[in-house]
Design an enzyme around this catalytic site. Structure first.
Site, short mmCIF file in Angstrom:
data_model
loop_
_atom_site.label_atom_id
_atom_site.label_comp_id
_atom_site.label_asym_id
_atom_site.label_seq_id
_atom_site.Cartn_x
_atom_site.Cartn_y
_atom_site.Cartn_z
N SER A 166 1.05 -1.47 -0.31
CA SER A 166 -0.19 0.07 -0.24
C SER A 166 0.81 1.19 -0.02
O SER A 166 0.10 2.23 -0.59
CB SER A 166 -0.93 -0.07 1.13
OG SER A 166 -0.26 -0.04 2.09
N LYS A 200 1.06 4.69 6.95
CA LYS A 200 0.04 5.69 5.96
C LYS A 200 0.73 6.58 5.95
O LYS A 200 1.89 7.22 6.48
CB LYS A 200 -0.65 4.93 5.84
CG LYS A 200 -2.10 4.21 5.74
CD LYS A 200 -2.06 3.11 4.92
CE LYS A 200 -2.67 2.32 4.81
NZ LYS A 200 -2.71 1.22 3.38
#
Length: 261
Positions: A36, A104
């Protein structure tokens, strides 16, 4: 005194206390498990998380995730600290399951308004229009109603951020990848997105991250190997900032996998 300290630190008790103190308050090892954050962080990157970047999280015993101390401040931190800033890469606990760690990029903080249009990230900072004019290039600003929005505010400074041109809006892929109505980020919370924008399970799907779940930020990569177990020597002992300055992301060939991960 030094001799006694050396003997104590060399004992099993001393070693365990020292190791736990480091893990609780200074740094903890973390392995990038998914794609990701490609191309900034890769599957197989092993890094240390700087746990004092945003205060000191309430200590937990690693692997079994048992809290050593109560949450005295009711904010997940033994010592409160600064909040994540826009653009930071952040390690945090997944709000839906605290035992899982995610990594993230913070793209909006408390009070900001964030939206998506045709895969483009739109940001209206809480500081308002004058702040946008003073801090972002004119070609990256659009006006909608009475607000100025910054289009893709992080791509220029963080070249690992990218979209997968093979992911198209064909009613088969999740709509959250393409468009999102403007939302105001609640105070003391952060909107997180992966740099691999079309293959990231992030705040677009499950919401913002409260401060209580923030753990720290990546410090440096101490080891890295590919899925074929080939050591990536060019990433070892590098910080994220160093990689962003030295890696040619245009030439970096990273295979995409189908789906969200």
């Amino acid at each position: 005194m030094l001799s006694k300290l050396y003997r104590w630190s060399s004992s099993w008790t001393g070693t365990i206390i020292i190791v736990l103190t480091i893990i609780f308050f200074i740094a903890q090892a973390f392995v990038i498990p998914s794609g990701s954050m490609k191309n900034t962080l890769l599957i197989g990157d092993m890094l240390f998380v700087k746990k004092f970047s945003y205060g000191i999280p309430t200590p937990r015993i690693p692997w079994i995730e048992v809290k050593v101390l109560p949450d005295f401040n009711d904010n997940g931190h033994l010592i409160e600290g600064p909040r994540p800033q826009r653009g930071d890469i952040v390690v945090f606990r997944y709000p839906k399951n605290e035992s899982i760690h995610y990594v993230k990029r913070a793209v909006a903080t408390g009070g900001d308004i964030v939206a998506l249009k045709d895969k483009h990230l739109l940001l209206h900072p809480k500081e308002g229009n004058e702040f946008v004019k003073a801090n972002y290039p004119k070609e990256s600003i659009i006006e909608v109603g009475d607000k100025l929005w910054v289009v893709d505010p992080y791509k220029k400074d963080h070249p690992g951020i990218h979209n997968d041109e093979n992911v198209i809006d064909n009613n088969l892929n999740p709509s959250e990848l393409f468009n999102m109505m403007p939302i105001i980020v609640p105070e003391d919370e952060t909107f997180m997105m992966g740099d691999n924008r079309d293959h990231s399970n992030d705040s677009r799907f499950w919401g913002t991250v409260p401060y209580k779940f923030i753990v720290g930020k990546p410090w440096f990569i101490y080891f890295s190997w590919s899925e074929d177990k080939e050591i990536r020597w060019d990433r070892v002992l590098k910080t994220v900032e160093t990689l962003e300055e030295t890696v040619d992301f245009d030439k970096l060939q990273i295979e995409q996998q189908e789906g969200i991960y």
